[in-house]
Design a protein around this motif. Structure first.
Motif, PDB file in Angstrom:
ATOM      1  N   THR A 157      -0.702  14.324  -9.959  1.00 58.89           N
ATOM      2  CA  THR A 157      -0.042  13.033  -9.911  1.00 58.89           C
ATOM      3  C   THR A 157       0.075  12.588  -8.462  1.00 58.89           C
ATOM      4  N   ARG A 158       0.258  11.300  -8.276  1.00 58.60           N
ATOM      5  CA  ARG A 158       0.324  10.743  -6.936  1.00 58.60           C
ATOM      6  C   ARG A 158       1.772  10.367  -6.598  1.00 58.60           C
ATOM      7  N   TYR A 159       2.174  10.826  -5.444  1.00 60.18           N
ATOM      8  CA  TYR A 159       3.478  10.475  -4.917  1.00 60.18           C
ATOM      9  C   TYR A 159       3.303   9.531  -3.734  1.00 60.18           C
ATOM     10  N   TRP A 160       4.295   8.658  -3.545  1.00 58.23           N
ATOM     11  CA  TRP A 160       4.244   7.675  -2.468  1.00 58.23           C
ATOM     12  C   TRP A 160       5.476   7.752  -1.589  1.00 58.23           C
ATOM     13  N   GLY A 161       5.271   7.452  -0.321  1.00 68.01           N
ATOM     14  CA  GLY A 161       6.393   7.255   0.568  1.00 68.01           C
ATOM     15  C   GLY A 161       6.915   5.831   0.451  1.00 68.01           C
ATOM     16  N   GLN A 162       7.949   5.526   1.224  1.00 70.92           N
ATOM     17  CA  GLN A 162       8.591   4.214   1.115  1.00 70.92           C
ATOM     18  C   GLN A 162       7.887   3.149   1.944  1.00 70.92           C
ATOM     19  N   GLY A 163       7.002   3.564   2.823  1.00 68.16           N
ATOM     20  CA  GLY A 163       6.266   2.608   3.653  1.00 68.16           C
ATOM     21  C   GLY A 163       6.895   2.420   5.011  1.00 68.16           C
ATOM     22  N   THR A 164       6.052   2.161   5.997  1.00 66.82           N
ATOM     23  CA  THR A 164       6.526   1.871   7.344  1.00 66.82           C
ATOM     24  C   THR A 164       5.714   0.708   7.899  1.00 66.82           C
ATOM     25  N   GLN A 165       6.398  -0.222   8.536  1.00 70.80           N
ATOM     26  CA  GLN A 165       5.746  -1.439   9.020  1.00 70.80           C
ATOM     27  C   GLN A 165       5.073  -1.183  10.363  1.00 70.80           C
ATOM     28  N   VAL A 166       3.820  -1.625  10.454  1.00 70.32           N
ATOM     29  CA  VAL A 166       3.094  -1.625  11.724  1.00 70.32           C
ATOM     30  C   VAL A 166       2.718  -3.068  12.026  1.00 70.32           C
ATOM     31  N   THR A 167       3.141  -3.552  13.176  1.00 72.04           N
ATOM     32  CA  THR A 167       2.841  -4.908  13.591  1.00 72.04           C
ATOM     33  C   THR A 167       2.127  -4.864  14.932  1.00 72.04           C
TER      34      THR A 167
ATOM     35  N   ALA B 286       6.553  15.886   4.133  1.00 74.13           N
ATOM     36  CA  ALA B 286       6.713  16.209   2.711  1.00 74.13           C
ATOM     37  C   ALA B 286       7.903  17.139   2.515  1.00 74.13           C
ATOM     38  N   SER B 287       8.491  17.058   1.323  1.00 73.62           N
ATOM     39  CA  SER B 287       9.701  17.828   1.038  1.00 73.62           C
ATOM     40  C   SER B 287       9.413  19.276   0.675  1.00 73.62           C
ATOM     41  N   ARG B 288       8.136  19.599   0.509  1.00 70.28           N
ATOM     42  CA  ARG B 288       7.780  20.981   0.223  1.00 70.28           C
ATOM     43  C   ARG B 288       6.425  21.291   0.849  1.00 70.28           C
TER      44      ARG B 288
ATOM     45  N   TYR C 192       2.296   0.516   6.006  1.00 73.92           N
ATOM     46  CA  TYR C 192       1.508   1.727   5.806  1.00 73.92           C
ATOM     47  C   TYR C 192       2.276   2.687   4.900  1.00 73.92           C
ATOM     48  N   TYR C 193       1.587   3.151   3.871  1.00 77.65           N
ATOM     49  CA  TYR C 193       2.192   4.034   2.880  1.00 77.65           C
ATOM     50  C   TYR C 193       1.499   5.390   2.896  1.00 77.65           C
TER      51      TYR C 193
ATOM     52  N   GLN D 261       7.779  17.837  -7.922  1.00 80.32           N
ATOM     53  CA  GLN D 261       8.190  16.634  -7.193  1.00 80.32           C
ATOM     54  C   GLN D 261       7.909  16.812  -5.705  1.00 80.32           C
ATOM     55  N   VAL D 262       7.469  15.733  -5.100  1.00 84.38           N
ATOM     56  CA  VAL D 262       7.249  15.723  -3.647  1.00 84.38           C
ATOM     57  C   VAL D 262       7.856  14.434  -3.113  1.00 84.38           C
ATOM     58  N   GLN D 263       8.794  14.562  -2.201  1.00 87.23           N
ATOM     59  CA  GLN D 263       9.297  13.385  -1.500  1.00 87.23           C
ATOM     60  C   GLN D 263       8.562  13.262  -0.168  1.00 87.23           C
ATOM     61  N   LEU D 264       8.184  12.041   0.154  1.00 84.74           N
ATOM     62  CA  LEU D 264       7.439  11.770   1.379  1.00 84.74           C
ATOM     63  C   LEU D 264       8.243  10.803   2.236  1.00 84.74           C
ATOM     64  N   VAL D 265       8.412  11.143   3.498  1.00 88.23           N
ATOM     65  CA  VAL D 265       9.162  10.290   4.421  1.00 88.23           C
ATOM     66  C   VAL D 265       8.276   9.947   5.600  1.00 88.23           C
ATOM     67  N   GLU D 266       8.010   8.648   5.751  1.00 87.29           N
ATOM     68  CA  GLU D 266       7.164   8.190   6.850  1.00 87.29           C
ATOM     69  C   GLU D 266       8.010   7.809   8.057  1.00 87.29           C
ATOM     70  N   SER D 267       7.408   7.888   9.207  1.00 84.72           N
ATOM     71  CA  SER D 267       8.049   7.435  10.433  1.00 84.72           C
ATOM     72  C   SER D 267       6.970   7.084  11.449  1.00 84.72           C
ATOM     73  N   GLY D 268       7.371   6.354  12.487  1.00 89.99           N
ATOM     74  CA  GLY D 268       6.457   6.057  13.575  1.00 89.99           C
ATOM     75  C   GLY D 268       5.941   4.640  13.637  1.00 89.99           C
ATOM     76  N   GLY D 269       6.272   3.820  12.656  1.00 90.95           N
ATOM     77  CA  GLY D 269       5.820   2.439  12.704  1.00 90.95           C
ATOM     78  C   GLY D 269       6.561   1.653  13.771  1.00 90.95           C
ATOM     79  N   GLY D 270       6.106   0.419  13.987  1.00 91.21           N
ATOM     80  CA  GLY D 270       6.759  -0.429  14.961  1.00 91.21           C
ATOM     81  C   GLY D 270       5.869  -1.558  15.420  1.00 91.21           C
ATOM     82  N   LEU D 271       6.288  -2.175  16.513  1.00 88.74           N
ATOM     83  CA  LEU D 271       5.557  -3.288  17.108  1.00 88.74           C
ATOM     84  C   LEU D 271       4.791  -2.776  18.320  1.00 88.74           C
ATOM     85  N   VAL D 272       3.516  -3.129  18.383  1.00 91.96           N
ATOM     86  CA  VAL D 272       2.671  -2.691  19.491  1.00 91.96           C
ATOM     87  C   VAL D 272       1.732  -3.823  19.855  1.00 91.96           C
ATOM     88  N   GLN D 273       1.343  -3.869  21.109  1.00 90.51           N
ATOM     89  CA  GLN D 273       0.414  -4.899  21.551  1.00 90.51           C
ATOM     90  C   GLN D 273      -1.021  -4.533  21.173  1.00 90.51           C
TER      91      GLN D 273
END
Length: 120
Positions: free
Chosen positions: A107-117, A24-26, A93-94, A1-13
């Motif tokens: 197998t493919r693992y996915w993160g929860q996604g982070t919004q980029v605007t 990744a968790s490992r 973005y995933y 098992q691999v847990q993936l945690v994304e960060s860094g998204g947001g609103l940018v001009q």
């Protein structure tokens, strides 16, 4: 098992920059390849960039020369630096990881996604 945690998204001009992180968790040393997909409203999910365990990279034509993917094995983290952002880069973005679960099987693992605007 691999847990993936994304960060860094947001609103940018338009023309701005963001860096997304995927932790990744490992250890990622044994992960065949990791990368980022994105999905805009009403569109299919598309590959943005990926990086192999050996460090080879691949990019979508639409982001070449603007995005850079990298990995820090010590931190079990993959990054994508996004420069010269355009409104059409707006999406969720995933992060993903293709990891072996047993000999000859991945197998493919996915993160929860982070919004980029990207918007003015």
């Amino acid at each position: 098992q691999v847990q993936l945690v994304e960060s860094g998204g947001g609103l940018v001009q338009p023309g701005g920059s963001l860096r997304l992180s995927c932790a990744a968790s490992r250890s990622i040393l044994s992960i065949n390849h990791m990368g980022w997909y994105r999905q805009a409203p009403g569109k299919q999910r598309e590959l943005v960039a990926r990086i192999t365990s050996g460090g080879s990279t691949e990019y979508a034509d639409s982001v070449k020369d603007r995005f850079t993917i990298s990995r820090d094995n010590a931190k079990n983290t993959v990054y994508v630096q996004m420069n010269s952002l355009k409104p059409e880069d707006t999406a969720v973005y995933y992060c993903y990881a293709n990891a072996p679960i047993r000999v000859g099987v991945t197998t493919r693992y996915w993160g929860q996604g982070t919004q980029v605007t990207v918007s003015s």
